[in-house]
Scaffold this active site. Structure first.
Site: not given
Ligand code: AMP
Ligand code: ZN
Length: 115
Positions: A35, A88, A94, A101
């Site tokens: 996104i 991450n 982070g 994912h």
């Protein structure tokens, strides 16, 4: 499909409860555009089952399949000149969404080391 949590945004995408366009799907994962892209191509590959992060992951076959799916996604998006895959993990890594994912980043040069 088990281990889906009701308040996880990526589980909602897996369950197609959000209007996110799925650009790749197989038996174990789905992929969709990030996104908030940080590269011209920025795709997320996520397992259909809820795994919080790589820290909790134990299924080597699933992890291997996720990596191969990332390669398929890169090929389908013509990332012939190369691409970056990122996972991450945890706060220092982070990670902001706690559903495992892989980021697939392409369409520009990615310098090393990352920030
Ligand atoms: P990470 O910081 O590695 O946990 O990455 C989470 C990524 O998910 C970020 O790049 C976000 O921009 C992305 N993201 C969060 N919510 C959505 C959403 N609803 N659809 C697509 N990407 C999302
Ligand atoms: Zn989830």
């Amino acid at each position: 499909m088990n281990s889906l949590t009701t308040d996880c945004i990526f589980c909602k995408i897996v369950k197609k409860e959000l209007p996110t366009k799925i650009i790749f799907e197989n038996d174990i994962c789905v992929a969709f555009n990030d996104i908030k892209p940080v590269s011209p191509t920025h795709i997320l590959v996520i397992p259909k089952v809820h795994i919080k992060s790589l820290w909790e992951a134990t299924d080597g076959e699933l992890l291997g399949k996720l990596l191969l799916a990332a390669k398929e996604v890169a090929k389908q998006n013509n990332l012939n000149e190369g691409f970056r895959t990122v996972i991450n993990t945890g706060d220092n890594g982070g990670q902001t969404v706690y559903h495992l994912h892989l980021h697939v980043l392409g369409g520009r040069f990615h310098k090393w080391p990352p920030g």
